[in-house]
Design an enzyme around this catalytic site. Structure first.
Site, PDB file in Angstrom:
ATOM      1  N   ASN A 137      -2.186   0.121   6.920  1.00  0.00           N
ATOM      2  CA  ASN A 137      -1.702  -1.160   7.444  1.00  0.00           C
ATOM      3  C   ASN A 137      -0.806  -1.898   6.450  1.00  0.00           C
ATOM      4  O   ASN A 137      -0.683  -3.119   6.490  1.00  0.00           O
ATOM      5  CB  ASN A 137      -2.886  -2.023   7.912  1.00  0.00           C
ATOM      6  CG  ASN A 137      -3.879  -2.282   6.803  1.00  0.00           C
ATOM      7  OD1 ASN A 137      -3.647  -1.904   5.651  1.00  0.00           O
ATOM      8  ND2 ASN A 137      -4.973  -2.930   7.124  1.00  0.00           N
ATOM      9  N   GLU A 182      -9.021 -10.609  -8.210  1.00  0.00           N
ATOM     10  CA  GLU A 182      -8.131  -9.476  -7.908  1.00  0.00           C
ATOM     11  C   GLU A 182      -6.883  -9.501  -8.787  1.00  0.00           C
ATOM     12  O   GLU A 182      -6.388  -8.448  -9.195  1.00  0.00           O
ATOM     13  CB  GLU A 182      -7.764  -9.487  -6.421  1.00  0.00           C
ATOM     14  CG  GLU A 182      -8.957  -9.168  -5.526  1.00  0.00           C
ATOM     15  CD  GLU A 182      -8.605  -9.034  -4.059  1.00  0.00           C
ATOM     16  OE1 GLU A 182      -9.506  -8.700  -3.280  1.00  0.00           O
ATOM     17  OE2 GLU A 182      -7.429  -9.272  -3.677  1.00  0.00           O
ATOM     18  N   LYS A 194       0.827  -1.211   0.000  1.00  0.00           N
ATOM     19  CA  LYS A 194       0.000   0.000   0.000  1.00  0.00           C
ATOM     20  C   LYS A 194       0.866   1.268   0.000  1.00  0.00           C
ATOM     21  O   LYS A 194       2.078   1.199   0.262  1.00  0.00           O
ATOM     22  CB  LYS A 194      -0.946  -0.041   1.202  1.00  0.00           C
ATOM     23  CG  LYS A 194      -1.973  -1.189   1.132  1.00  0.00           C
ATOM     24  CD  LYS A 194      -2.951  -1.117   2.283  1.00  0.00           C
ATOM     25  CE  LYS A 194      -4.015  -2.206   2.172  1.00  0.00           C
ATOM     26  NZ  LYS A 194      -5.027  -2.088   3.245  1.00  0.00           N
ATOM     27  N   HIS A 208      -2.042  -5.503   1.452  1.00  0.00           N
ATOM     28  CA  HIS A 208      -3.354  -6.110   1.178  1.00  0.00           C
ATOM     29  C   HIS A 208      -3.139  -7.560   0.767  1.00  0.00           C
ATOM     30  O   HIS A 208      -2.134  -7.891   0.141  1.00  0.00           O
ATOM     31  CB  HIS A 208      -4.046  -5.377   0.018  1.00  0.00           C
ATOM     32  CG  HIS A 208      -5.218  -6.138  -0.561  1.00  0.00           C
ATOM     33  ND1 HIS A 208      -6.491  -6.039  -0.043  1.00  0.00           N
ATOM     34  CD2 HIS A 208      -5.285  -7.050  -1.576  1.00  0.00           C
ATOM     35  CE1 HIS A 208      -7.300  -6.845  -0.734  1.00  0.00           C
ATOM     36  NE2 HIS A 208      -6.597  -7.463  -1.670  1.00  0.00           N
ATOM     37  N   TYR A 266     -12.291  -1.881  -4.261  1.00  0.00           N
ATOM     38  CA  TYR A 266     -12.820  -2.031  -2.898  1.00  0.00           C
ATOM     39  C   TYR A 266     -14.347  -1.934  -2.850  1.00  0.00           C
ATOM     40  O   TYR A 266     -14.915  -1.601  -1.802  1.00  0.00           O
ATOM     41  CB  TYR A 266     -12.195  -0.977  -1.983  1.00  0.00           C
ATOM     42  CG  TYR A 266     -10.812  -1.357  -1.466  1.00  0.00           C
ATOM     43  CD1 TYR A 266     -10.626  -2.484  -0.659  1.00  0.00           C
ATOM     44  CD2 TYR A 266      -9.688  -0.585  -1.754  1.00  0.00           C
ATOM     45  CE1 TYR A 266      -9.373  -2.837  -0.169  1.00  0.00           C
ATOM     46  CE2 TYR A 266      -8.425  -0.917  -1.266  1.00  0.00           C
ATOM     47  CZ  TYR A 266      -8.277  -2.040  -0.466  1.00  0.00           C
ATOM     48  OH  TYR A 266      -7.043  -2.392   0.024  1.00  0.00           O
TER      49      TYR A 266
HETATM   50  P1  IDP Z   1      -8.180  -6.670   5.153  1.00  0.00           P
HETATM   51  O1  IDP Z   1      -7.297  -5.718   4.379  1.00  0.00           O
HETATM   52  O2  IDP Z   1      -7.482  -7.213   6.359  1.00  0.00           O
HETATM   53  O3  IDP Z   1      -8.791  -7.751   4.281  1.00  0.00           O
HETATM   54  P2  IDP Z   1     -10.778  -5.368   5.127  1.00  0.00           P
HETATM   55  O4  IDP Z   1     -11.821  -5.536   6.198  1.00  0.00           O
HETATM   56  O5  IDP Z   1     -11.007  -6.076   3.815  1.00  0.00           O
HETATM   57  O6  IDP Z   1      -9.376  -5.796   5.763  1.00  0.00           O
HETATM   58  O7  IDP Z   1     -10.614  -3.812   4.877  1.00  0.00           O
HETATM   59  C1  IDP Z   1      -9.933  -3.327   3.747  1.00  0.00           C
HETATM   60  C2  IDP Z   1      -9.032  -2.193   4.178  1.00  0.00           C
HETATM   61  O8  IDP Z   1      -9.823  -1.089   4.648  1.00  0.00           O
HETATM   62  C3  IDP Z   1      -8.119  -2.510   5.372  1.00  0.00           C
HETATM   63  O9  IDP Z   1      -6.946  -3.221   5.007  1.00  0.00           O
HETATM   64  C4  IDP Z   1      -7.813  -1.127   5.899  1.00  0.00           C
HETATM   65  O10 IDP Z   1      -6.842  -0.455   5.099  1.00  0.00           O
HETATM   66  C5  IDP Z   1      -9.158  -0.438   5.721  1.00  0.00           C
HETATM   67  N1  IDP Z   1      -9.998  -0.583   6.917  1.00  0.00           N
HETATM   68  C6  IDP Z   1     -10.686  -1.674   7.339  1.00  0.00           C
HETATM   69  N2  IDP Z   1     -11.352  -1.451   8.482  1.00  0.00           N
HETATM   70  C7  IDP Z   1     -11.085  -0.172   8.814  1.00  0.00           C
HETATM   71  C8  IDP Z   1     -11.488   0.658   9.915  1.00  0.00           C
HETATM   72  O11 IDP Z   1     -12.211   0.259  10.823  1.00  0.00           O
HETATM   73  N3  IDP Z   1     -10.997   1.943   9.908  1.00  0.00           N
HETATM   74  C9  IDP Z   1     -10.186   2.429   8.927  1.00  0.00           C
HETATM   75  N4  IDP Z   1      -9.796   1.675   7.877  1.00  0.00           N
HETATM   76  C10 IDP Z   1     -10.234   0.396   7.823  1.00  0.00           C
HETATM   77 MG    MG Z   2     -10.132  -7.556   2.722  1.00  0.00          MG
END
Ligand code: IDP
Ligand code: MG
Length: 144
Positions: free
Chosen positions: A112, A126, A9, A115, A49
């Site tokens: 974070n 994807e 990212k 992905h 997304y």
């Molecule tokens: P993942 O990346 O672990 O699969 P997902 O639930 O698919 O997690 O969410 C996609 C991305 O959206 C996350 O990696 C993160 O960057 C962002 N995200 C998810 N939940 C939150 C939140 O509660 N606050 C802010 N950003 C979030």
């Molecule tokens: Mg996800």
């Protein structure tokens, strides 16, 4: 052999963590079948997304994912989808286990660092989102 999509990212590229994360991927015995830099447009990020559309974090996520280039990679090994999720760690770096990428490098639940696809079906979709037919034929020559 299973394949999954990894994204480095924008926060990862900005903080010059690409090399460290590639090393972690190689040490975990993934083959990197293809890898390239991509600047996501807002339209492309919203499409990628789409499953999160309407969630409170959606708009900020799109802003973040388009703020700088990303690196997209096709990773291959047995059980690649789950093994890459395990190496990434929990979405929230605060909950990510020791030795995971998000534990070591994740700044916040949004920023974070990486992905990973969450299922074999989504991995196929994807990978096809980012890699053209020709690229896919080069990655999987047996399918040509
Ligand atoms: P993942 O990346 O672990 O699969 P997902 O639930 O698919 O997690 O969410 C996609 C991305 O959206 C996350 O990696 C993160 O960057 C962002 N995200 C998810 N939940 C939150 C939140 O509660 N606050 C802010 N950003 C979030
Ligand atoms: Mg996800």
């Amino acid at each position: 052999m299973e394949q999954t999509l990894a994204i480095f990212k924008p926060d990862c590229i900005e903080r010059k963590l690409m090399g460290k994360i590639i090393t972690m991927i190689e040490n975990a015995d993934f083959a990197i079948l293809d890898i390239k830099m991509v600047q996501l447009t807002t339209t492309a990020a919203r499409a990628f997304y789409a499953v999160h559309k309407g969630k409170p974090f959606f708009e900020k996520l799109i802003e973040f994912m388009t703020e700088n280039p990303i690196l997209v990679a096709v990773l291959q090994k047995e059980n690649a989808v789950q093994d890459w999720r395990d190496l990434m760690g929990d979405t929230d770096p605060e909950h990510a286990g020791d030795g995971t990428i998000r534990n070591e490098f994740g700044e916040t639940v949004r920023r974070n660092t990486v992905h990973g696809s969450d299922s074999v079906t989504h991995a196929k979709e994807e990978i096809a989102f980012f890699f053209s037919r020709n690229e896919l034929l080069r990655i999987n020559p047996q399918k040509s």
